[in-house]
Design a protein around this motif. Structure first.
Motif, PDB file in Angstrom:
ATOM      1  N   LEU A  13      29.843  44.703  54.585  1.00 43.55           N
ATOM      2  CA  LEU A  13      28.527  43.770  54.008  1.00 43.55           C
ATOM      3  C   LEU A  13      28.525  43.830  52.705  1.00 43.55           C
ATOM      4  CD1 LEU A  13      25.378  43.294  53.967  1.00 43.55           C
ATOM      5  CD2 LEU A  13      25.433  46.287  53.402  1.00 43.55           C
ATOM      6  N   MET A  14      27.849  42.311  51.910  1.00 43.35           N
ATOM      7  CA  MET A  14      27.950  42.077  50.775  1.00 43.35           C
ATOM      8  C   MET A  14      26.214  42.070  50.315  1.00 43.35           C
ATOM      9  SD  MET A  14      28.680  39.124  48.240  1.00 43.35           S
ATOM     10  CE  MET A  14      27.244  37.720  49.507  1.00 43.35           C
ATOM     11  N   VAL A  15      25.719  43.255  49.018  1.00 42.08           N
ATOM     12  CA  VAL A  15      24.703  43.551  48.638  1.00 42.08           C
ATOM     13  C   VAL A  15      24.649  42.363  47.467  1.00 42.08           C
ATOM     14  CG1 VAL A  15      22.927  44.998  48.171  1.00 42.08           C
ATOM     15  CG2 VAL A  15      23.972  45.419  50.293  1.00 42.08           C
ATOM     16  N   VAL A  43      32.245  37.742  37.218  1.00 42.76           N
ATOM     17  CA  VAL A  43      33.634  37.932  38.476  1.00 42.76           C
ATOM     18  C   VAL A  43      33.275  36.596  38.992  1.00 42.76           C
ATOM     19  CG1 VAL A  43      34.837  39.128  40.466  1.00 42.76           C
ATOM     20  CG2 VAL A  43      34.395  40.471  38.326  1.00 42.76           C
ATOM     21  N   ASP A  44      34.877  36.655  39.751  1.00 38.88           N
ATOM     22  CA  ASP A  44      34.632  35.183  40.755  1.00 38.88           C
ATOM     23  C   ASP A  44      34.216  35.909  42.544  1.00 38.88           C
ATOM     24  OD1 ASP A  44      35.052  34.137  43.716  1.00 38.88           O
ATOM     25  OD2 ASP A  44      36.069  32.397  42.511  1.00 38.88           O
ATOM     26  N   VAL A  45      32.897  36.401  42.566  1.00 41.77           N
ATOM     27  CA  VAL A  45      32.651  37.078  43.749  1.00 41.77           C
ATOM     28  C   VAL A  45      33.305  35.998  45.166  1.00 41.77           C
ATOM     29  CG1 VAL A  45      30.362  37.172  45.122  1.00 41.77           C
ATOM     30  CG2 VAL A  45      30.517  37.061  42.593  1.00 41.77           C
ATOM     31  N   PRO A  46      33.751  34.884  45.531  1.00 38.28           N
ATOM     32  CA  PRO A  46      34.042  34.895  46.735  1.00 38.28           C
ATOM     33  C   PRO A  46      35.115  35.323  46.589  1.00 38.28           C
ATOM     34  CG  PRO A  46      32.951  32.788  46.365  1.00 38.28           C
ATOM     35  CD  PRO A  46      33.068  33.965  44.523  1.00 38.28           C
ATOM     36  N   GLU A  91      38.902  39.396  49.145  1.00 41.67           N
ATOM     37  CA  GLU A  91      39.972  40.173  48.714  1.00 41.67           C
ATOM     38  C   GLU A  91      39.128  41.748  49.792  1.00 41.67           C
ATOM     39  OE1 GLU A  91      42.054  43.178  44.611  1.00 41.67           O
ATOM     40  OE2 GLU A  91      41.384  40.727  44.287  1.00 41.67           O
ATOM     41  N   PHE A  92      38.335  42.058  49.091  1.00 39.94           N
ATOM     42  CA  PHE A  92      37.437  42.918  50.747  1.00 39.94           C
ATOM     43  C   PHE A  92      37.693  42.793  51.522  1.00 39.94           C
ATOM     44  CE2 PHE A  92      33.271  45.117  51.604  1.00 39.94           C
ATOM     45  CZ  PHE A  92      33.795  46.608  51.538  1.00 39.94           C
ATOM     46  N   ALA A  93      37.208  41.736  51.891  1.00 38.59           N
ATOM     47  CA  ALA A  93      37.538  41.727  53.557  1.00 38.59           C
ATOM     48  C   ALA A  93      37.989  40.225  53.245  1.00 38.59           C
ATOM     49  CB  ALA A  93      36.086  41.598  54.520  1.00 38.59           C
ATOM     50  N   PRO A  94      38.919  40.888  54.136  1.00 33.78           N
ATOM     51  CA  PRO A  94      40.343  38.922  54.000  1.00 33.78           C
ATOM     52  C   PRO A  94      39.652  38.271  55.159  1.00 33.78           C
ATOM     53  CG  PRO A  94      42.049  40.761  53.516  1.00 33.78           C
ATOM     54  CD  PRO A  94      40.597  41.975  53.662  1.00 33.78           C
ATOM     55  N   GLY A  95      39.462  38.807  56.028  1.00 37.57           N
ATOM     56  CA  GLY A  95      38.685  37.366  57.711  1.00 37.57           C
ATOM     57  C   GLY A  95      36.825  36.776  57.208  1.00 37.57           C
ATOM     58  N   GLY A  96      37.139  37.787  56.288  1.00 39.53           N
ATOM     59  CA  GLY A  96      35.688  37.394  55.989  1.00 39.53           C
ATOM     60  C   GLY A  96      34.653  38.391  56.524  1.00 39.53           C
ATOM     61  N   LEU A  97      33.558  38.222  54.857  1.00 35.48           N
ATOM     62  CA  LEU A  97      32.738  39.259  55.325  1.00 35.48           C
ATOM     63  C   LEU A  97      31.622  39.663  56.934  1.00 35.48           C
ATOM     64  CD1 LEU A  97      31.638  39.759  51.986  1.00 35.48           C
ATOM     65  CD2 LEU A  97      32.202  41.340  52.834  1.00 35.48           C
ATOM     66  N   THR A 108      25.003  30.829  41.867  1.00 38.93           N
ATOM     67  CA  THR A 108      25.790  32.171  41.909  1.00 38.93           C
ATOM     68  C   THR A 108      26.270  32.979  43.892  1.00 38.93           C
ATOM     69  OG1 THR A 108      25.941  32.809  40.007  1.00 38.93           O
ATOM     70  CG2 THR A 108      27.350  34.264  41.115  1.00 38.93           C
ATOM     71  N   ALA A 109      24.912  33.347  43.958  1.00 37.13           N
ATOM     72  CA  ALA A 109      24.061  33.995  45.133  1.00 37.13           C
ATOM     73  C   ALA A 109      24.435  32.793  45.832  1.00 37.13           C
ATOM     74  CB  ALA A 109      22.566  34.267  45.913  1.00 37.13           C
ATOM     75  N   GLU A 110      24.159  31.451  46.448  1.00 40.18           N
ATOM     76  CA  GLU A 110      24.773  30.603  47.442  1.00 40.18           C
ATOM     77  C   GLU A 110      26.847  30.543  47.598  1.00 40.18           C
ATOM     78  OE1 GLU A 110      23.712  25.801  47.683  1.00 40.18           O
ATOM     79  OE2 GLU A 110      22.689  27.227  46.942  1.00 40.18           O
ATOM     80  N   ARG A 111      26.463  30.389  46.250  1.00 37.50           N
ATOM     81  CA  ARG A 111      28.042  29.952  46.439  1.00 37.50           C
ATOM     82  C   ARG A 111      28.692  31.694  46.960  1.00 37.50           C
ATOM     83  NH1 ARG A 111      31.187  31.106  42.247  1.00 37.50           N
ATOM     84  NH2 ARG A 111      29.850  31.434  40.586  1.00 37.50           N
ATOM     85  N   SER A 112      28.484  32.555  46.649  1.00 41.64           N
ATOM     86  CA  SER A 112      29.103  34.037  47.254  1.00 41.64           C
ATOM     87  C   SER A 112      29.125  34.187  48.534  1.00 41.64           C
ATOM     88  CB  SER A 112      28.126  34.598  46.569  1.00 41.64           C
ATOM     89  OG  SER A 112      28.401  35.156  45.579  1.00 41.64           O
ATOM     90  N   LEU A 113      28.203  32.823  49.258  1.00 39.66           N
ATOM     91  CA  LEU A 113      27.702  33.066  50.762  1.00 39.66           C
ATOM     92  C   LEU A 113      29.057  32.824  51.655  1.00 39.66           C
ATOM     93  CD1 LEU A 113      23.926  32.636  50.967  1.00 39.66           C
ATOM     94  CD2 LEU A 113      25.246  34.390  50.724  1.00 39.66           C
ATOM     95  N   ARG A 114      29.662  31.656  51.367  1.00 43.69           N
ATOM     96  CA  ARG A 114      31.648  31.053  51.703  1.00 43.69           C
ATOM     97  C   ARG A 114      31.937  32.234  52.400  1.00 43.69           C
ATOM     98  NH1 ARG A 114      32.973  27.403  45.641  1.00 43.69           N
ATOM     99  NH2 ARG A 114      30.613  26.052  46.464  1.00 43.69           N
TER     100      ARG A 114
END
Length: 330
Positions: A167-169, A218-221, A226-232, A243-249
């Motif tokens: 999970l990303m908070v 930091v580049d959030v995506p 890096e935290f979840a290689p297959g995606g969150l 930034t929030a919208e871009r992070s949802l990628r």
């Protein structure tokens, strides 16, 4: 029952008064005015709380400026008392209320309309939205907790993540976010916390996030992959914007995104994952309390202002801070 009406020995009706911070019109910080006003009436299903602490939220400033005028289908009336979160002791209960005794420590999620909010010595709240303060939680923390904690809990319910899922908070050092980090970790979910500032990063790390980054540096995506290689597996977003919208990628297309109503701006371009807009469940206090009692859960109160400095509290909403702001009422 009507708690307000008393009579003198001569038979004259006296309406008890209380100290409160009121608005006589919507506008800027200077419209906040300390004054004595009548105590609210206590209905059969209500609890009258002698308020000790009230939360001060970003939405209070929005409401103060009039942006919520008419939004709840109820006409705004003045004097208008802000304040959505409260904690203190039970002062009186309605005739149908059997769960609470006078003198018990309680907290509540309330609404300023139609009967006034928590920027006052007393607040009347429907009993279903009142809960006992867990023994281990200070009243100051409880006063700033209810709406944010219940919104965080409802968002996690909506996501339905299992232990060890990711999970990303986003906004993890804010009011909803820092409580969401703790609730998610209590459920065994792996948390990537996107915080703000060195103090925000330190707070999220202290509260148990598995990984923490500063979303402004930091580049959030990239950090998310890096935290979840297959995606969150999911995201709880508490701060909107580019930034929030871009992070949802970084969320899997099969994942889910919980976005509380009122968190603006909403995404311009919908992400691949499903976005669910939602409100907090105000009746989920039993589950929230069980988690608080079984964990080290805390509400981080950055600053507490005396009621006579309510204008300073509202000015502080524009400053950088982590956690919540509170008002000491009683």
């Amino acid at each position: 029952m009507d708690s307000r009406v008393e009579r003198t020995p001569g038979g004259a009706i006296v309406v008890p008064q209380m100290n409160a911070v009121v608005l006589d019109r919507f506008g800027g910080v200077d419209e906040l005015s300390p004054r004595r006003i009548p105590l609210p009436e206590v209905g059969d299903d209500d609890v009258l709380i002698r308020v000790e602490f009230a939360g001060v939220g970003s939405w209070d400033a929005v409401e103060r400026e009039g942006d919520y005028d008419g939004a709840f289908g109820i006409p705004s009336t003045f004097p208008y008392v802000l304040g959505w979160d409260a904690a203190g002791t039970v002062a009186a209960v309605g005739r149908n209320v059997t769960r609470f005794d006078v003198g018990e420590r309680v907290y509540a999620s309330t609404m300023p309309l139609p009967r006034g909010g928590a920027y006052a010595e007393y607040a009347v709240v429907e009993a279903e939205f009142v809960a006992r303060v867990p023994d281990r939680l200070p009243t100051e923390q409880a006063g700033a907790m209810a709406w944010d904690a219940l919104t965080a809990l409802s968002g996690l319910d909506l996501l339905g993540l299992r232990p060890d899922e990711t999970l990303m908070v986003f906004g993890a050092s804010g009011g909803i976010g820092h409580q969401a980090v703790q609730l998610a970790r209590h459920s065994g979910i792996r948390v990537l916390a996107v915080a703000s500032g060195d103090d925000g990063v330190a707070l999220a790390r202290r509260l148990g996030a598995d990984a923490v980054i500063d979303g402004r540096k930091v580049d959030v995506p990239a950090a998310a992959f890096e935290f979840a290689p297959g995606g969150l597996d999911g995201a709880l977003v508490t701060v909107g914007g580019e930034t929030a919208e871009r992070s949802l990628r970084a969320i899997k297309s099969s994942g889910r995104i919980a976005w509380p109503n009122g968190c603006l701006p909403v995404p311009v371009t919908p992400p691949d994952a499903t976005v669910s807009y939602y409100d907090g469940d105000r009746t989920a206090t039993d589950r929230l309390n069980a988690i608080i009692e079984a964990s080290s859960f805390e509400v981080h109160v950055a600053r507490t202002f005396p009621m006579e400095r309510v204008k300073d509290a509202h000015r502080a909403l524009k400053d950088h801070y982590v956690g919540k702001l509170a008002l000491k009422v009683g």
